[in-house]
Write an enzyme that holds these catalytic residues in place. Structure first.
Site, PDB file in Angstrom:
ATOM      1  N   ASP A  69       0.373  -0.837   0.142  1.00  0.00           N
ATOM      2  CA  ASP A  69       0.192   0.075  -0.010  1.00  0.00           C
ATOM      3  C   ASP A  69       0.833   1.082  -0.127  1.00  0.00           C
ATOM      4  O   ASP A  69       2.577   1.190   0.190  1.00  0.00           O
ATOM      5  CB  ASP A  69      -1.149  -0.301   1.051  1.00  0.00           C
ATOM      6  CG  ASP A  69      -0.466  -0.515   2.323  1.00  0.00           C
ATOM      7  OD1 ASP A  69       0.789  -0.672   2.458  1.00  0.00           O
ATOM      8  OD2 ASP A  69      -0.587  -0.553   3.575  1.00  0.00           O
ATOM      9  N   ASN A 136      -7.385  -2.325  14.117  1.00  0.00           N
ATOM     10  CA  ASN A 136      -8.946  -2.401  14.689  1.00  0.00           C
ATOM     11  C   ASN A 136      -9.049  -3.327  12.849  1.00  0.00           C
ATOM     12  O   ASN A 136     -10.171  -3.694  12.647  1.00  0.00           O
ATOM     13  CB  ASN A 136      -9.271  -0.873  13.339  1.00  0.00           C
ATOM     14  CG  ASN A 136      -8.429  -1.114  12.399  1.00  0.00           C
ATOM     15  OD1 ASN A 136      -7.970  -1.707  11.699  1.00  0.00           O
ATOM     16  ND2 ASN A 136      -8.573   0.298  11.799  1.00  0.00           N
ATOM     17  N   HIS A 138      -8.036  -3.911   9.983  1.00  0.00           N
ATOM     18  CA  HIS A 138      -7.166  -3.626   8.813  1.00  0.00           C
ATOM     19  C   HIS A 138      -6.515  -4.267   8.315  1.00  0.00           C
ATOM     20  O   HIS A 138      -5.176  -4.643   8.892  1.00  0.00           O
ATOM     21  CB  HIS A 138      -7.323  -2.375   8.369  1.00  0.00           C
ATOM     22  CG  HIS A 138      -5.844  -1.694   8.705  1.00  0.00           C
ATOM     23  ND1 HIS A 138      -5.908  -0.050   8.848  1.00  0.00           N
ATOM     24  CD2 HIS A 138      -4.345  -2.468   8.927  1.00  0.00           C
ATOM     25  CE1 HIS A 138      -4.718   0.057  10.082  1.00  0.00           C
ATOM     26  NE2 HIS A 138      -3.966  -0.795   9.456  1.00  0.00           N
ATOM     27  N   GLU A 143      -9.682  -1.313   5.582  1.00  0.00           N
ATOM     28  CA  GLU A 143     -10.643  -1.112   6.512  1.00  0.00           C
ATOM     29  C   GLU A 143     -11.771  -1.450   6.529  1.00  0.00           C
ATOM     30  O   GLU A 143     -11.855  -2.121   5.645  1.00  0.00           O
ATOM     31  CB  GLU A 143     -10.537   0.731   7.026  1.00  0.00           C
ATOM     32  CG  GLU A 143      -9.400   1.690   6.078  1.00  0.00           C
ATOM     33  CD  GLU A 143      -8.641   2.156   7.626  1.00  0.00           C
ATOM     34  OE1 GLU A 143      -8.410   1.271   8.606  1.00  0.00           O
ATOM     35  OE2 GLU A 143      -7.984   2.841   7.841  1.00  0.00           O
TER      36      GLU A 143
HETATM   37  C1  GLP Z   1      -0.264   0.087   8.783  1.00  0.00           C
HETATM   38  C2  GLP Z   1      -0.951  -0.837   7.000  1.00  0.00           C
HETATM   39  C3  GLP Z   1      -0.366  -1.925   7.780  1.00  0.00           C
HETATM   40  C4  GLP Z   1      -0.276  -2.565   8.297  1.00  0.00           C
HETATM   41  C5  GLP Z   1      -0.871  -1.718   9.941  1.00  0.00           C
HETATM   42  C6  GLP Z   1       0.354  -2.434  11.176  1.00  0.00           C
HETATM   43  O1  GLP Z   1      -1.374   1.059   8.787  1.00  0.00           O
HETATM   44  N1  GLP Z   1      -1.389  -0.552   6.552  1.00  0.00           N
HETATM   45  O2  GLP Z   1       0.172  -2.702   6.246  1.00  0.00           O
HETATM   46  O3  GLP Z   1       0.152  -4.063   9.207  1.00  0.00           O
HETATM   47  O4  GLP Z   1      -1.110  -0.325   9.742  1.00  0.00           O
HETATM   48  O5  GLP Z   1       1.024  -1.159  11.001  1.00  0.00           O
HETATM   49  P1  GLP Z   1       1.902  -1.368  12.751  1.00  0.00           P
HETATM   50  O6  GLP Z   1       2.559  -3.163  12.194  1.00  0.00           O
HETATM   51  O7  GLP Z   1       2.579  -0.376  12.769  1.00  0.00           O
HETATM   52  O8  GLP Z   1       1.090  -1.783  14.542  1.00  0.00           O
END
Ligand code: GLP
Length: 273
Positions: A69, A136, A138, A143
């Site tokens: 992404d 959440n 995702h 989302e």
């Molecule tokens: C981000 C990314 C995801 C990621 C998630 C968790 O916003 N778009 O690909 O898995 O949030 O992030 P983190 O590992 O920093 O908790």
């Protein structure tokens, strides 16, 4: 098919297990097509992968890396962009480098950029998808409420996600871009194999709902229950909400629900874990 679940004592051990699994896939298939995540969780995995590459001569030159992404409006030079993150934490350490493709957050026409990327992913055929999970539920930037049939597209981020990612933007949620481009859930599910990484108590409810809850677009990661070959790499805290029957007896163990042909923790051998 139930997922495999590997629980490690610490974040470092979880990261090492995930890195070693990725490295084994790449060693077994040098032309591996992989879709990789950003976020804080996979940082340890990338550190370990760089070490393995240095010390064990793992080669990436025939592989292809796709990013999961990107923020809308950010390009490779922007400090908060995922392309920049990936360059810093993984790609600049790989020499010779793999082919890399990512969603261009600065594309003049983001809709066409998503269509281009969707086609590139389909043409490559993903062997391995590695994911983190949002608190959440995702995956990527899909989302809650994202249809399981969703494809690569422009999305609007929730307030919670912008708060969670604020540390990457000087701590201000308002500084986090409000929109992003993400590979869709249906596209993720087309990968031949999926790894999901989660660490820390804040992820425990999302992990529990994704693995044990109903298939529910309110928890995008629950869509992974539809995939026959998923491995969750968790630390103890992230696994705290799981039913003990689902959880392997020995911590760091081979996991439950092994699919045919896998042999727990045994090392070596193409495609094994
Ligand atoms: C981000 C990314 C995801 C990621 C998630 C968790 O916003 N778009 O690909 O898995 O949030 O992030 P983190 O590992 O920093 O908790």
């Amino acid at each position: 098919m139930p997922p495999r679940i590997r629980i490690a004592e610490s974040y470092e051990a979880m990261s090492a297990a995930a890195a070693e699994a990725v490295a084994r896939r790449l060693a077994a298939r040098p032309s591996l097509r992989m879709l990789l995540p950003t976020g804080h969780t996979p940082l340890g995995m990338y550190r370990r992968l760089v070490e393995i590459t240095r010390h064990e001569g793992l080669r990436w030159d025939r592989a292809q890396v796709f990013l999961l992404d990107e923020y809308l409006g950010l390009g490779p030079e922007d400090p908060g962009s995922f392309r920049r993150y990936m360059a810093e934490h993984l790609l600049r350490h790989l020499n010779p480098a793999p082919a890399v493709d990512s969603l261009n957050g600065r594309a003049a026409d983001p809709g066409s950029e998503c269509a281009r990327y969707e086609q590139a992913l389909a043409a490559a055929g993903l062997d391995l998808v590695v994911l983190g999970i949002g608190r959440n539920g995702h995956i990527g930037f899909n989302e809650p409420g994202s249809p399981f049939t969703s494809r690569t597209r422009v999305v609007t981020l929730t307030a919670d996600t912008r708060r969670a990612n604020a540390p990457d933007f000087g701590g201000d949620p308002e500084a986090v871009p409000p929109q992003a481009l993400t590979v869709g859930i249906a596209t993720i599910l087309e990968g031949k194999e999926i790894f999901v990484l989660a660490a820390g108590a804040a992820k425990a409810p999302a992990v529990e709902r994704a693995i044990q809850g109903p298939l529910d677009p309110a928890v995008p990661a629950s869509a992974l229950q539809r995939h026959p070959r998923v491995t969750w790499f968790l630390d103890r805290e992230a696994a705290a909400g799981l039913d003990p029957e689902l959880v392997p007896a020995g911590v760091g163990g081979g996991g439950s629900g092994a699919w045919p042909g896998s042999e727990g923790r045994n090392r070596g051998g193409a495609g094994r874990d």
